[in-house]
Design a protein around this motif. Structure first.
Motif, PDB file in Angstrom:
ATOM      1  N   VAL A  53       0.840  -1.207   0.000  1.00 58.72           N
ATOM      2  CA  VAL A  53       0.000   0.000   0.000  1.00 58.72           C
ATOM      3  C   VAL A  53       0.873   1.254   0.000  1.00 58.72           C
ATOM      4  O   VAL A  53       0.630   2.188  -0.763  1.00 58.72           O
ATOM      5  CB  VAL A  53      -0.963   0.003   1.211  1.00 58.72           C
ATOM      6  N   VAL A  54       1.914   1.266   0.827  1.00 56.26           N
ATOM      7  CA  VAL A  54       2.785   2.442   0.881  1.00 56.26           C
ATOM      8  C   VAL A  54       3.489   2.624  -0.467  1.00 56.26           C
ATOM      9  O   VAL A  54       3.580   3.735  -0.990  1.00 56.26           O
ATOM     10  CB  VAL A  54       3.802   2.324   2.034  1.00 56.26           C
ATOM     11  N   TYR A  55       3.963   1.511  -1.039  1.00 55.29           N
ATOM     12  CA  TYR A  55       4.574   1.581  -2.373  1.00 55.29           C
ATOM     13  C   TYR A  55       3.573   2.115  -3.398  1.00 55.29           C
ATOM     14  O   TYR A  55       3.909   2.937  -4.251  1.00 55.29           O
ATOM     15  CB  TYR A  55       5.096   0.210  -2.820  1.00 55.29           C
ATOM     16  N   ALA A  56       2.338   1.637  -3.338  1.00 56.08           N
ATOM     17  CA  ALA A  56       1.319   2.073  -4.302  1.00 56.08           C
ATOM     18  C   ALA A  56       1.071   3.574  -4.169  1.00 56.08           C
ATOM     19  O   ALA A  56       0.944   4.290  -5.171  1.00 56.08           O
ATOM     20  CB  ALA A  56       0.027   1.293  -4.094  1.00 56.08           C
ATOM     21  N   ILE A  57       1.008   4.066  -2.924  1.00 52.79           N
ATOM     22  CA  ILE A  57       0.781   5.500  -2.704  1.00 52.79           C
ATOM     23  C   ILE A  57       1.926   6.297  -3.328  1.00 52.79           C
ATOM     24  O   ILE A  57       1.704   7.298  -4.025  1.00 52.79           O
ATOM     25  CB  ILE A  57       0.654   5.804  -1.191  1.00 52.79           C
ATOM     26  N   PHE A  58       3.162   5.832  -3.118  1.00 53.82           N
ATOM     27  CA  PHE A  58       4.302   6.532  -3.704  1.00 53.82           C
ATOM     28  C   PHE A  58       4.324   6.406  -5.220  1.00 53.82           C
ATOM     29  O   PHE A  58       4.734   7.333  -5.914  1.00 53.82           O
ATOM     30  CB  PHE A  58       5.618   6.057  -3.072  1.00 53.82           C
TER      31      PHE A  58
ATOM     32  N   THR B  83      -9.358   0.163   0.909  1.00 52.69           N
ATOM     33  CA  THR B  83     -10.129  -0.707   1.801  1.00 52.69           C
ATOM     34  C   THR B  83     -10.387  -2.065   1.148  1.00 52.69           C
ATOM     35  O   THR B  83     -10.312  -3.106   1.808  1.00 52.69           O
ATOM     36  CB  THR B  83     -11.460  -0.027   2.200  1.00 52.69           C
ATOM     37  N   VAL B  84     -10.664  -2.051  -0.150  1.00 49.34           N
ATOM     38  CA  VAL B  84     -10.848  -3.322  -0.871  1.00 49.34           C
ATOM     39  C   VAL B  84      -9.575  -4.170  -0.754  1.00 49.34           C
ATOM     40  O   VAL B  84      -9.623  -5.363  -0.449  1.00 49.34           O
ATOM     41  CB  VAL B  84     -11.195  -3.062  -2.356  1.00 49.34           C
ATOM     42  N   TRP B  85      -8.426  -3.526  -0.951  1.00 52.07           N
ATOM     43  CA  TRP B  85      -7.139  -4.217  -0.840  1.00 52.07           C
ATOM     44  C   TRP B  85      -6.942  -4.728   0.593  1.00 52.07           C
ATOM     45  O   TRP B  85      -6.500  -5.862   0.816  1.00 52.07           O
ATOM     46  CB  TRP B  85      -6.008  -3.272  -1.256  1.00 52.07           C
ATOM     47  N   ALA B  86      -7.291  -3.886   1.570  1.00 52.12           N
ATOM     48  CA  ALA B  86      -7.080  -4.250   2.977  1.00 52.12           C
ATOM     49  C   ALA B  86      -7.910  -5.480   3.357  1.00 52.12           C
ATOM     50  O   ALA B  86      -7.438  -6.360   4.068  1.00 52.12           O
ATOM     51  CB  ALA B  86      -7.428  -3.074   3.885  1.00 52.12           C
ATOM     52  N   LEU B  87      -9.159  -5.525   2.876  1.00 53.10           N
ATOM     53  CA  LEU B  87     -10.065  -6.589   3.327  1.00 53.10           C
ATOM     54  C   LEU B  87      -9.939  -7.868   2.505  1.00 53.10           C
ATOM     55  O   LEU B  87     -10.557  -8.876   2.832  1.00 53.10           O
ATOM     56  CB  LEU B  87     -11.511  -6.086   3.304  1.00 53.10           C
ATOM     57  N   ALA B  88      -9.108  -7.837   1.448  1.00 51.77           N
ATOM     58  CA  ALA B  88      -8.935  -9.045   0.635  1.00 51.77           C
ATOM     59  C   ALA B  88      -8.268 -10.149   1.450  1.00 51.77           C
ATOM     60  O   ALA B  88      -8.456 -11.326   1.190  1.00 51.77           O
ATOM     61  CB  ALA B  88      -8.119  -8.731  -0.611  1.00 51.77           C
ATOM     62  N   GLU B  89      -7.470  -9.769   2.434  1.00 51.90           N
ATOM     63  CA  GLU B  89      -6.886 -10.759   3.338  1.00 51.90           C
ATOM     64  C   GLU B  89      -6.994 -10.171   4.745  1.00 51.90           C
ATOM     65  O   GLU B  89      -6.299  -9.218   5.068  1.00 51.90           O
ATOM     66  CB  GLU B  89      -5.411 -11.010   2.973  1.00 51.90           C
ATOM     67  N   ARG B  90      -7.898 -10.708   5.555  1.00 50.88           N
ATOM     68  CA  ARG B  90      -8.167 -10.106   6.856  1.00 50.88           C
ATOM     69  C   ARG B  90      -7.198 -10.587   7.922  1.00 50.88           C
ATOM     70  O   ARG B  90      -7.277 -11.721   8.397  1.00 50.88           O
ATOM     71  CB  ARG B  90      -9.592 -10.437   7.302  1.00 50.88           C
ATOM     72  N   THR B  91      -6.256  -9.710   8.261  1.00 49.57           N
ATOM     73  CA  THR B  91      -5.359  -9.969   9.380  1.00 49.57           C
ATOM     74  C   THR B  91      -5.206  -8.636  10.095  1.00 49.57           C
ATOM     75  O   THR B  91      -5.860  -7.659   9.728  1.00 49.57           O
ATOM     76  CB  THR B  91      -3.957 -10.412   8.892  1.00 49.57           C
ATOM     77  N   GLY B  99      -5.145   2.284   8.661  1.00 46.97           N
ATOM     78  CA  GLY B  99      -4.472   3.398   9.328  1.00 46.97           C
ATOM     79  C   GLY B  99      -3.624   4.206   8.352  1.00 46.97           C
ATOM     80  O   GLY B  99      -3.675   5.441   8.342  1.00 46.97           O
ATOM     81  N   VAL B 100      -2.855   3.497   7.514  1.00 49.88           N
ATOM     82  CA  VAL B 100      -2.008   4.180   6.526  1.00 49.88           C
ATOM     83  C   VAL B 100      -2.864   4.998   5.562  1.00 49.88           C
ATOM     84  O   VAL B 100      -2.542   6.146   5.238  1.00 49.88           O
ATOM     85  CB  VAL B 100      -1.145   3.144   5.752  1.00 49.88           C
ATOM     86  N   LEU B 101      -3.986   4.409   5.126  1.00 53.52           N
ATOM     87  CA  LEU B 101      -4.876   5.118   4.194  1.00 53.52           C
ATOM     88  C   LEU B 101      -5.372   6.421   4.814  1.00 53.52           C
ATOM     89  O   LEU B 101      -5.397   7.462   4.162  1.00 53.52           O
ATOM     90  CB  LEU B 101      -6.069   4.241   3.823  1.00 53.52           C
ATOM     91  N   CYS B 102      -5.777   6.334   6.091  1.00 52.60           N
ATOM     92  CA  CYS B 102      -6.282   7.545   6.757  1.00 52.60           C
ATOM     93  C   CYS B 102      -5.196   8.614   6.847  1.00 52.60           C
ATOM     94  O   CYS B 102      -5.493   9.800   6.764  1.00 52.60           O
ATOM     95  CB  CYS B 102      -6.809   7.207   8.154  1.00 52.60           C
ATOM     96  N   LEU B 103      -3.933   8.188   6.994  1.00 48.06           N
ATOM     97  CA  LEU B 103      -2.848   9.171   7.096  1.00 48.06           C
ATOM     98  C   LEU B 103      -2.618   9.918   5.782  1.00 48.06           C
ATOM     99  O   LEU B 103      -2.072  11.023   5.781  1.00 48.06           O
ATOM    100  CB  LEU B 103      -1.538   8.478   7.519  1.00 48.06           C
ATOM    101  N   THR B 104      -3.023   9.305   4.648  1.00 47.89           N
ATOM    102  CA  THR B 104      -2.835  10.009   3.383  1.00 47.89           C
ATOM    103  C   THR B 104      -3.808  11.189   3.258  1.00 47.89           C
ATOM    104  O   THR B 104      -3.532  12.134   2.529  1.00 47.89           O
ATOM    105  CB  THR B 104      -3.050   9.083   2.166  1.00 47.89           C
ATOM    106  N   VAL B 105      -4.936  11.123   3.979  1.00 47.75           N
ATOM    107  CA  VAL B 105      -5.967  12.159   3.834  1.00 47.75           C
ATOM    108  C   VAL B 105      -5.459  13.549   4.243  1.00 47.75           C
ATOM    109  O   VAL B 105      -5.609  14.505   3.469  1.00 47.75           O
ATOM    110  CB  VAL B 105      -7.255  11.757   4.592  1.00 47.75           C
ATOM    111  N   PRO B 106      -4.828  13.715   5.432  1.00 51.22           N
ATOM    112  CA  PRO B 106      -4.313  15.044   5.767  1.00 51.22           C
ATOM    113  C   PRO B 106      -3.276  15.546   4.762  1.00 51.22           C
ATOM    114  O   PRO B 106      -3.240  16.742   4.454  1.00 51.22           O
ATOM    115  CB  PRO B 106      -3.663  14.842   7.147  1.00 51.22           C
ATOM    116  N   VAL B 107      -2.456  14.623   4.230  1.00 50.98           N
ATOM    117  CA  VAL B 107      -1.440  15.031   3.249  1.00 50.98           C
ATOM    118  C   VAL B 107      -2.111  15.563   1.983  1.00 50.98           C
ATOM    119  O   VAL B 107      -1.761  16.634   1.475  1.00 50.98           O
ATOM    120  CB  VAL B 107      -0.505  13.837   2.910  1.00 50.98           C
ATOM    121  N   LEU B 108      -3.101  14.811   1.503  1.00 57.21           N
ATOM    122  CA  LEU B 108      -3.818  15.244   0.299  1.00 57.21           C
ATOM    123  C   LEU B 108      -4.497  16.594   0.529  1.00 57.21           C
ATOM    124  O   LEU B 108      -4.444  17.483  -0.330  1.00 57.21           O
ATOM    125  CB  LEU B 108      -4.867  14.198  -0.095  1.00 57.21           C
TER     126      LEU B 108
END
Lengths: 168, 121
Positions: A53-58, B83-91, B99-108
């Motif tokens: 995911v981090v790679y994809a974002i970059f 989220t689709v990517w995240a839930l494709a394998e639930r761990t 969490g990482v996705l949410c962190l991109t929001v303030p940057v954007l």
């Protein structure tokens, strides 16, 4: 004596689990009991998915930025903008390769992460010592300072993850 | 763009990110309340897009229209695709991805505010 065979995985462990290797369990240190210690996660499994995911974002960020730079003002600073595009390609390749399984894609990912590591170190150093050559930023300028140094940390984590998921 | 609204949405995003990382530390898979939180964040971003489009029609001039529009519509794609990517394998890694996705929001949103304020890239 009845012809009761041992279960196949005992007679031929390599067959039932080709990913098995002598290095298998050592890196996990026995701390995880959920995953059999002989099983090696593919690059696109578990924590690897966070890395992807981090790679994809970059990849998306670098590609968009390079596209805008080249489309609107390539003449101002052709070298940094060409490097931006190169970095974008490396991130795209790394993302795609890490998300795939198999030895070939593992090798592609290793190459991409190695090039990325080299790129951020070389471009980072050049941009610090020869500012005139880099009038505008690339992702790798100043070791990725403009991107919270994530471009510097990412290939290190990527290479460590590839070492852990190394095919047998 | 309304800077105050962007700051409020960024704060929500940061809060949900912290929530997600706490769940990661607790070894939890993504649970429903967290997913609802991500959904609410997406709705707040959609409102942000509507506000910005209305202001653009009303004569707003970002430093670069192309860059602004790319960020604007890109901001709507990050959470659903991720989220689709995240839930494709639930761990618990799925929780970390959220969490990482949410962190991109303030940057954007920060970049959008900069471009709205006249930055060209």
């Amino acid at each position: 004596m009845p012809d009761e065979p041992a279960s196949p995985q005992y007679s031929n462990p390599q067959y039932s689990n080709p990913q098995h290797s002598s290095r298998g369990g050592s890196s996990r240190g026995g701390s995880s009991h959920r995953r059999p210690s002989t099983e090696r996660p593919a690059t696109a499994s578990g924590p690897g998915r966070v890395l992807i995911v981090v790679y994809a974002i970059f990849a998306v960020a670098a590609t968009s930025r390079a596209a805008v730079q080249i489309a609107t003002r390539f003449g101002e600073a052709p070298v940094p903008y060409a490097l931006s595009a190169f970095a974008a390609v490396v991130y795209l390749l790394a993302t795609f390769a890490l998300a795939r399984t198999g030895t070939t894609w593992w090798r592609v990912a290793l190459t991409a992460c190695s090039v990325e590591m080299t790129g951020v170190l070389v471009i980072g150093a050049l941009s610090v010592f020869d500012r005139a050559a880099f009038p505008d930023a690339t992702v790798w300028s100043n070791f990725g300072m403009g991107y919270l140094f994530i471009p510097l940390v990412l290939p290190v984590v990527g290479l460590l993850w590839l070492r852990r998921t190394r095919p047998a | 763009m309304i800077t105050g609204y962007a700051i409020a949405v960024s704060a929500c995003a940061a809060g949900i990110a912290v929530w997600a990382f706490v769940l990661v530390v607790l070894h939890r898979e993504p649970e429903k309340p967290l997913l609802v939180g991500v959904g609410v964040l997406e709705a707040l971003l959609a409102v942000q897009v509507v506000i910005s489009v209305v202001m653009l029609i009303g004569g707003g001039e970002p430093g670069s229209m192309l860059t602004f529009l790319a960020y604007l519509f890109g901001s709507l794609l990050v959470l659903p695709l991720g989220t689709v990517w995240a839930l494709a394998e639930r761990t618990r890694s799925s929780t970390a991805i959220l969490g990482v996705l949410c962190l991109t929001v303030p940057v954007l949103l920060l970049r959008m505010v900069e471009v709205w304020g006249g930055a060209s890239a």
